[in-house]
Design an enzyme around this catalytic site. Structure first.
Site, short mmCIF file in Angstrom:
data_model
loop_
_atom_site.label_atom_id
_atom_site.label_comp_id
_atom_site.label_asym_id
_atom_site.label_seq_id
_atom_site.Cartn_x
_atom_site.Cartn_y
_atom_site.Cartn_z
N ARG A 120 -20.95 1.19 -63.56
CA ARG A 120 -20.25 2.35 -64.17
C ARG A 120 -20.47 3.66 -63.41
NH1 ARG A 120 -22.21 -0.56 -68.48
NH2 ARG A 120 -20.59 -1.81 -69.50
N LYS A 142 -11.53 11.79 -54.15
CA LYS A 142 -10.56 10.71 -54.39
C LYS A 142 -11.06 9.45 -53.70
CE LYS A 142 -5.99 12.80 -54.92
NZ LYS A 142 -4.66 12.93 -54.27
N GLU A 184 -3.35 16.05 -40.70
CA GLU A 184 -3.81 16.63 -41.98
C GLU A 184 -4.22 18.09 -41.79
OE1 GLU A 184 -3.32 15.10 -44.75
OE2 GLU A 184 -3.83 12.97 -44.66
N LYS A 220 -9.29 22.74 -48.65
CA LYS A 220 -9.26 21.65 -49.61
C LYS A 220 -10.18 21.94 -50.80
CE LYS A 220 -8.97 16.80 -50.29
NZ LYS A 220 -8.86 15.44 -49.76
N GLU A 230 -5.82 16.55 -60.10
CA GLU A 230 -4.42 16.54 -59.67
C GLU A 230 -3.42 16.59 -60.82
OE1 GLU A 230 -3.51 14.33 -56.00
OE2 GLU A 230 -1.67 13.71 -56.98
N ARG A 234 -3.30 20.51 -56.94
CA ARG A 234 -3.74 19.53 -55.94
C ARG A 234 -2.58 18.72 -55.36
NH1 ARG A 234 -9.28 15.96 -55.80
NH2 ARG A 234 -8.83 14.99 -53.79
N ASN A 238 -0.34 16.81 -51.08
CA ASN A 238 0.44 15.61 -50.78
C ASN A 238 1.69 15.93 -49.96
OD1 ASN A 238 -1.35 13.97 -52.18
ND2 ASN A 238 -0.32 14.36 -54.14
N HIS A 241 3.32 13.27 -47.91
CA HIS A 241 2.68 12.01 -48.30
C HIS A 241 3.60 11.04 -49.03
CE1 HIS A 241 -0.95 13.83 -46.89
NE2 HIS A 241 -1.74 12.87 -47.37
N HIS A 245 3.45 7.79 -47.20
CA HIS A 245 2.95 6.55 -47.78
C HIS A 245 4.01 5.45 -47.71
CE1 HIS A 245 -0.47 8.47 -50.42
NE2 HIS A 245 -0.80 8.34 -49.16
N HIS A 257 -2.38 6.35 -41.32
CA HIS A 257 -2.10 7.35 -42.35
C HIS A 257 -1.69 8.69 -41.73
CE1 HIS A 257 -2.40 9.39 -46.19
NE2 HIS A 257 -3.16 10.31 -45.62
P1 NAD Z 1 -10.05 4.70 -40.58
O1 NAD Z 1 -11.16 4.84 -41.52
O2 NAD Z 1 -9.34 3.40 -40.53
O3 NAD Z 1 -10.57 5.07 -39.11
C1 NAD Z 1 -9.66 4.95 -38.04
C2 NAD Z 1 -10.24 4.09 -36.93
O4 NAD Z 1 -11.23 4.83 -36.23
C3 NAD Z 1 -10.95 2.82 -37.41
O5 NAD Z 1 -10.63 1.76 -36.54
C4 NAD Z 1 -12.43 3.17 -37.29
O6 NAD Z 1 -13.22 2.02 -37.06
C5 NAD Z 1 -12.43 4.06 -36.10
N1 NAD Z 1 -13.52 5.03 -36.02
C6 NAD Z 1 -14.04 5.76 -37.03
N2 NAD Z 1 -14.92 6.64 -36.55
C7 NAD Z 1 -14.98 6.46 -35.22
C8 NAD Z 1 -15.70 7.09 -34.17
N3 NAD Z 1 -16.48 8.15 -34.40
N4 NAD Z 1 -15.52 6.64 -32.90
C9 NAD Z 1 -14.66 5.60 -32.66
N5 NAD Z 1 -13.94 4.98 -33.61
C10 NAD Z 1 -14.10 5.42 -34.88
O7 NAD Z 1 -8.91 5.81 -40.83
P2 NAD Z 1 -8.96 7.39 -41.05
O8 NAD Z 1 -7.80 7.91 -40.28
O9 NAD Z 1 -10.30 7.96 -40.83
O10 NAD Z 1 -8.65 7.51 -42.61
C11 NAD Z 1 -7.43 7.06 -43.14
C12 NAD Z 1 -7.65 6.64 -44.58
O11 NAD Z 1 -8.07 7.78 -45.32
C13 NAD Z 1 -6.40 6.11 -45.24
O12 NAD Z 1 -6.72 4.97 -45.98
C14 NAD Z 1 -5.98 7.24 -46.17
O13 NAD Z 1 -5.28 6.78 -47.29
C15 NAD Z 1 -7.32 7.83 -46.52
N6 NAD Z 1 -7.26 9.23 -46.96
C16 NAD Z 1 -7.90 9.54 -48.12
C17 NAD Z 1 -7.91 10.84 -48.55
C18 NAD Z 1 -8.71 11.22 -49.77
O14 NAD Z 1 -8.59 12.35 -50.23
N7 NAD Z 1 -9.53 10.34 -50.29
C19 NAD Z 1 -7.26 11.86 -47.83
C20 NAD Z 1 -6.61 11.49 -46.64
C21 NAD Z 1 -6.63 10.16 -46.22
N1 GLY Z 2 -5.21 13.96 -49.64
C1 GLY Z 2 -4.75 14.44 -50.89
C2 GLY Z 2 -5.86 14.82 -51.83
O1 GLY Z 2 -7.02 14.70 -51.54
O2 GLY Z 2 -5.58 15.23 -52.92
#
Ligand code: NAD
Ligand code: GLY
Length: 350
Positions: A120, A142, A184, A220, A230, A234, A238, A241, A245, A257
């Site tokens: 939990r 998130k 972003e 942010k 949101e 917030r 998006n 997005h 998406h 992404h």
């Molecule tokens: P990811 O986590 O897949 O990383 C991208 C690639 O880079 C992966 O292959 C990873 O292994 C590699 N990598 C990571 N750090 C590295 C480093 N220092 N050196 C070499 N390689 C490295 O993708 P991302 O672009 O970091 O994140 C995208 C994700 O984040 C999506 O799923 C998206 O939906 C999510 N997201 C969430 C929020 C939120 O508010 N929670 C906001 C934006 C995006």
């Molecule tokens: N990336 C959108 C949010 O964090 O709300």
């Protein structure tokens, strides 16, 4: 080292600097009394940075067990999430232990969701290693995994205890992955801070990494402080997005992404300008940002494909879906569209 405080249902700090992973154990020990950590990371990041983090945690007097999943968005599934929960249980983590997410947004979102739901809810720490994760996903609480029906459809709001952004880790990122974070970053300028956007257009981001991450986090954090869950402001985060998406989903998650959001912002700007919702010249400014940083501007999918993918989007409320448009560069608003309105928006976007 810079420190940005995030006001949320549970406040936390974001630390930003170069070389912070090597000393993260001490920073983590300062915010938790727990001495047991499950480190969750991916198969690319593990050989690069896991040892450094494990050593630092152990030096701070903590026990560490490490779970490694295959790198990439294709791993952001209920199956991997379930495997992480199983790992926490097998290692007998208790409610007073914590999870540390080391990697990009996939590691952060998925380990965060595991932490939000294991027994939990237990504490977690974000150790972002992509420019995107440091500038966006590690902040705001998130957490989620994707379902076959769409992006981030299972998740929770669960604030981290601490975020440690080590900008030195970006030196090992492939150029395309670095560019995901640029998308972003441009978004933050476009929706909230014209001066920041202008700065990004004048200066190379790579020459100012800690400062740019800091501004991203400040923008942010200000939004999250006002609307963590949101219900209003917030949603502005998006921008790009809804269709971004849809592009990710249409591509079977082979388009990343950040790249999908980059195209999504172009589509949203074009549709809004054509429909008289954004001033003339908005699209050209968004295109210029993408072109400057080598981000894509063209969409490979038809209006029908995008519409079908977007109507499965969780940002739909009843018969309405919210899209974000720019009132001017640096200021955005949300427009609720019914399904006919969304169809017209998507058709105007291409
Ligand atoms: P990811 O986590 O897949 O990383 C991208 C690639 O880079 C992966 O292959 C990873 O292994 C590699 N990598 C990571 N750090 C590295 C480093 N220092 N050196 C070499 N390689 C490295 O993708 P991302 O672009 O970091 O994140 C995208 C994700 O984040 C999506 O799923 C998206 O939906 C999510 N997201 C969430 C929020 C939120 O508010 N929670 C906001 C934006 C995006
Ligand atoms: N990336 C959108 C949010 O964090 O709300």
């Amino acid at each position: 080292m810079e420190r940005v405080h995030v006001r949320a249902s549970r406040d936390y700090d974001v630390l930003i600097g170069e070389g912070l992973l090597a000393g993260c154990g001490g920073e983590i020990a300062a915010v938790t009394a727990s001495r047991r950590c499950a480190l969750v990371t991916d198969s690319t990041v593990a050989p690069l940075y896991a040892r450094r983090v494990e050593d630092s945690l152990r030096q701070a007097g903590m026990d560490v067990c490490t779970y490694v999943f295959p790198a990439g968005e294709q791993s952001k599934t209920l199956a991997t999430y379930g495997a992480i929960l199983g790992f926490l249980a097998e290692n007998r983590l208790t409610r007073s232990d914590f999870v540390a997410a080391l990697g990009g947004g996939v590691a952060g979102d998925m380990a965060g969701f595991a932490a939000a739901t294991y027994q939990r809810g237990i504490d977690y720490i974000q150790l972002p290693t992509t420019f995107l994760a440091a500038s966006d996903s590690s902040v705001g609480g998130k957490t989620a995994v994707d379902l076959p029906a769409g992006k981030n459809l299972a998740g929770a709001f669960w604030p981290p205890r601490l975020v440690v952004c080590d900008c030195a880790a970006f030196s090992t990122l492939p150029a395309d992955t670095f560019a995901d974070g640029v998308a972003e970053t441009l978004k933050h300028g476009l929706i909230a801070d014209r001066d920041f956007f202008d700065f990004l257009m004048r200066q190379p981001i790579r020459d100012h990494l800690p400062a740019v991450v800091r501004r991203n986090v400040e923008i942010k954090a200000a939004v999250v402080a006002e609307d963590e869950f949101e219900s209003g402001k917030r949603k502005l985060l998006n921008f790009g997005h809804t269709l971004g998406h849809a592009i990710e989903k249409c591509s079977g998650y082979t388009v990343t992404h950040g790249h999908a959001v980059a195209v999504g912002m172009v589509l949203a700007a074009r549709a809004a300008e054509r429909l008289g919702l954004s001033p003339k010249g908005t699209l050209e400014t968004v295109l210029a940002g993408n072109r400057r940083y080598g981000l894509p501007t063209e969409c490979a999918y038809t209006a029908e494909e995008l519409y079908d993918a977007a109507t499965g989007d969780k940002k739909r409320r009843g018969g309405k879906i919210d899209v974000v448009v720019l009132e001017e560069i640096g200021r955005a608003k949300t427009i609720p569209l019914d399904m006919d309105g969304l169809r017209a928006f998507v058709e105007a976007a291409l």
